[in-house]
Design an enzyme around this catalytic site. Structure first.
Site, mmCIF file in Angstrom:
data_model
loop_
_atom_site.group_PDB
_atom_site.id
_atom_site.type_symbol
_atom_site.label_atom_id
_atom_site.label_comp_id
_atom_site.label_asym_id
_atom_site.label_seq_id
_atom_site.Cartn_x
_atom_site.Cartn_y
_atom_site.Cartn_z
ATOM 1 N N LYS A 1 3.592 -13.418 -24.713
ATOM 2 C CA LYS A 1 4.998 -13.008 -24.829
ATOM 3 C C LYS A 1 5.832 -14.132 -25.406
ATOM 4 O O LYS A 1 6.705 -13.906 -26.220
ATOM 5 C CB LYS A 1 5.496 -12.615 -23.424
ATOM 6 N N LYS B 1 -3.251 -4.798 -10.956
ATOM 7 C CA LYS B 1 -3.352 -3.855 -9.839
ATOM 8 C C LYS B 1 -2.169 -2.903 -9.745
ATOM 9 O O LYS B 1 -2.347 -1.723 -9.492
ATOM 10 C CB LYS B 1 -3.557 -4.614 -8.522
ATOM 11 N N ILE C 1 -14.510 -10.876 -5.016
ATOM 12 C CA ILE C 1 -15.466 -10.060 -4.236
ATOM 13 C C ILE C 1 -15.764 -8.764 -5.007
ATOM 14 O O ILE C 1 -14.839 -8.026 -5.329
ATOM 15 C CB ILE C 1 -14.898 -9.683 -2.844
ATOM 16 N N GLY D 1 -1.058 -21.106 -7.773
ATOM 17 C CA GLY D 1 -1.311 -19.958 -8.658
ATOM 18 C C GLY D 1 -1.828 -18.730 -7.927
ATOM 19 O O GLY D 1 -2.428 -17.851 -8.533
ATOM 20 N N GLU E 1 2.240 -13.805 -6.710
ATOM 21 C CA GLU E 1 2.776 -13.066 -7.855
ATOM 22 C C GLU E 1 4.005 -13.802 -8.363
ATOM 23 O O GLU E 1 4.618 -14.584 -7.626
ATOM 24 C CB GLU E 1 3.190 -11.659 -7.408
ATOM 25 N N LYS F 1 -3.455 -2.608 -4.129
ATOM 26 C CA LYS F 1 -4.914 -2.788 -4.115
ATOM 27 C C LYS F 1 -5.574 -1.729 -3.236
ATOM 28 O O LYS F 1 -6.652 -1.223 -3.547
ATOM 29 C CB LYS F 1 -5.254 -4.191 -3.600
HETATM 30 N N1 HSE Z 1 -0.942 -12.474 -5.575
HETATM 31 C C1 HSE Z 1 -2.276 -11.986 -5.400
HETATM 32 C C2 HSE Z 1 -2.785 -12.414 -4.053
HETATM 33 C C3 HSE Z 1 -3.144 -12.488 -6.493
HETATM 34 O O1 HSE Z 1 -2.200 -13.341 -3.471
HETATM 35 O O2 HSE Z 1 -3.755 -11.847 -3.545
HETATM 36 C C4 HSE Z 1 -4.512 -11.857 -6.528
HETATM 37 O O3 HSE Z 1 -4.453 -10.482 -6.754
#
Ligand code: HSE
Length: 418
Positions: free
Chosen positions: A41, A99, A130, A181, A184, A199
C-alpha cells in the site's frame, strides 16, 4: 505420479507475515516457489528486499499470466476479499491469512471455490503454526468429533500470562504484544475477542460444517477480567484463559462460543502460555488429543502459509467434507452455562435471569457469584459486559438441557434449600 507444479507467487502485503514469508521462502529453495511481485500500500516505506520486487498496482499481480498463486496477507479485510475474488476468477490459486475476511465472507468464498474449482487455502488464519484446519478437514469424521476447546488468540493469551504470572500491567503487556508483532494493528480486535470469534467461525466450519457469521456467535474478550478474578482462580486451582469452545449437545446440535474460562492447572490448555495457542479435541474413541504451537508472530504464521503453498504443488483443496458430504450440524444457543461473575454492586446483576446461584461472596468491595444461566440470556443482553462486570466460565461450562432439572435439584439439595 503427479508432477510438482512450478509456483510463481504474487504476494499482497509485506508486514509481519509478508516479510516473514519472503525470508522463509528464501530458505526453502526445494519448494520450487518464487515470489515474482509484491504489492504494497505504501511505496515510500523502506523494505528489506530489492526495490524492483515491489509495486502498488494490484493489477501487476492479478493480471500477470505467469503468476499462478496469489498469497494475500494484508490487513484490510474488504480489499483482501476483492483480491481473493479477482484472483480466483482470473484462474489463480489463493493462500490467505486474513481471518476476518474469511469469516465475514464464508458463503461467498465457498461459492467462489465451487465455481472456479481452484484451491483457496488459509491454514495460517487460525492458530497460526498449528495445522488445525487440515486436521479437522482430513482426520475427524463427522460423528466422531464431540468437542473442541481452544486458545486461538495469541495476544490475549500473552497478555494474561504477562499480567498474572509476570505481574505486568495490562497496558505494559499489550505494548509488548504489539512490539513483538502478535497484536492486530487495532488491538481492540484481539482484546475484545473479535479476532478469536473470527477464527472460531472458520474452525467450526471445518469441524462441524457450520456456516455462521461471527456476529451470530456469543463472544467477549479479556477486557473485563480483573486481578481479583485471577486471585479467585488461583485459590481454586485454576488459570483464566480466553477459550473458544464448541460441543455437540445430546440433541445433536452444536453449542459454540468464545468466553474467558477457568482452566484447572492440570489441564493441557493451562500449559499454553504467552503467544502459544492450543487445541483440545475430544473424539469418539481417541478420547482427548492436544495440539500446541505458536499462534502469532512472523515466522510461525509464515510457516503455515508456506505449508499451504507447498500443498498447492499437489493441487490440494479443502473439500469441506462436513458441509458437503455429511449432514451439517446446526448451531444453537439453547443450552445453559455455569458462570462466575464478579461485579462492583448487586444492582448491576439481574439475579432473576439465573436458574440458580450456588455460591456468592458479597462482603468484599469486589463481589462475585457462581451460577447457572441460559445462554440466550447472555446473547440477548449485555449487562454481563457492562458496569465493570466480569464473566468467566467455570470449568464445567456447558450444561445440556437434558441435565438441567436433575442438576438444579441436586444443587438446591446441597445448599439445603430443598
Ligand atoms: N493478533 C493475532 C493473535 C495474530 O494475537 O492471535 C495471529 O492471528
Amino acid at each position: 505420479m503427479e508432477t510438482q507444479k512450478q509456483l510463481t507467487i504474487g504476494l499482497f502485503g509485506f508486514g509481519v507475515v509478508g516479510e516473514g514469508l519472503y525470508k522463509v521462502l528464501q530458505q526453502t529453495p526445494s519448494l520450487k516457489a518464487t515470489i515474482k511481485k509484491v504489492c504494497i500500500k505504501n511505496p515510500t516505506k523502506k523494505r528489506n528486499a530489492p526495490a524492483d520486487l515491489f509495486t502498488s498496482d494490484k493489477n501487476d499481480l492479478l493480471n500477470d499470466a505467469e503468476i499462478n498463486v496469489i498469497v494475500e496477507v494484508i490487513d484490510d479485510s474488504i480489499a483482501a476479499f476483492e483480491i481473493v475474488q479477482t484472483a480466483l476468477l482470473n484462474g489463480k490459486a489463493v493462500v490467505s491469512a486474513s481471518k476476518k475476511m474469511i469469516a465475514d465472507n464464508l458463503p461467498a468464498i465457498l461459492a467462489l471455490q465451487e465455481q472456479t474449482g481452484l484451491s483457496f487455502l488459509y491454514e495460517s488464519a487460525a492458530c497460526a503454526s498449528i495445522p488445525v484446519i487440515r486436521n479437522l478437514e482430513e482426520y475427524y469424521d463427522n460423528d466422531l468429533l464431540h468437542s473442541i476447546k481452544a486458545i486461538v488468540n495469541g495476544s490475549t493469551n500473552f497478555i494474561l500470562t504477562k499480567m498474572f504470572e509476570d505481574k505486568l500491567s495490562f497496558s505494559e503487556a499489550l505494548l509488548l504484544a504489539q512490539q513483538l508483532g502478535f497484536a492486530e494493528s487495532n488491538p481492540k480486535l484481539d482484546v475484545e475477542g473479535f479476532d478469536a470469534v473470527n477464527k472460531w467461525a472458520i474452525l467450526i466450519n471445518h469441524a462441524y460444517g457450520i456456516v455462521s457469521h461471527p456476529d451470530n456467535i456469543l463472544f467477549t474478550g479479556i477486557q473485563n477480567v480483573q486481578g481479583t478474578d485471577a486471585a479467585v482462580a488461583k485459590e481454586k486451582g485454576y488459570d483464566i484463559k480466553l477459550i473458544a469452545q464448541a460441543k455437540k449437545l445430546k440433541n445433536g446440535k452444536v453449542a459454540a462460543f468464545v468466553l474467558p474460562q477457568f482452566i484447572p492447572v492440570n489441564e493441557p490448555l493451562s500449559f499454553v502460555k504467552n503467544e502459544y495457542n492450543g487445541v483440545v479435541i475430544e473424539s469418539g474413541f481417541a478420547d482427548k488429543q492436544f495440539f500446541y504451537g505458536k499462534g502469532a508472530g512472523s515466522f510461525p504464521t509464515a510457516s503455515a502459509v508456506l505449508s499451504d503453498i507447498a500443498a498447492l504443488r499437489y493441487n490440494y483443496k479443502y473439500e469441506y467434507k462436513k458441509l458437503y458430504h455429511h449432514q451439517p450440524h446446526i448451531l444453537t444457543n439453547d443450552f445453559y452455562l455455569k458462570v462466575y461473575l464478579s461485579f462492583d454492586d448487586w444492582k448491576y446483576i439481574p439475579r432473576e435471569h439465573f436458574e440458580w446461584i450456588e455460591e456468592w461472596h458479597a462482603q468484599a468491595e469486589r463481589k462475585y457469584l457462581i451460577g447457572v444461566i441460559h445462554c440466550n440470556q447472555l446473547v440477548e443482553s449485555d449487562w454481563w459486559k457492562s458496569n465493570n462486570t466480569s464473566l468467566v466460565l467455570t470449568p464445567e461450562a456447558i450444561i445440556d438441557n437434558l441435565d438441567i432439572v436433575h442438576l438444579k435439584k441436586r444443587s438446591l439439595e446441597l445448599a439445603g434449600l430443598n
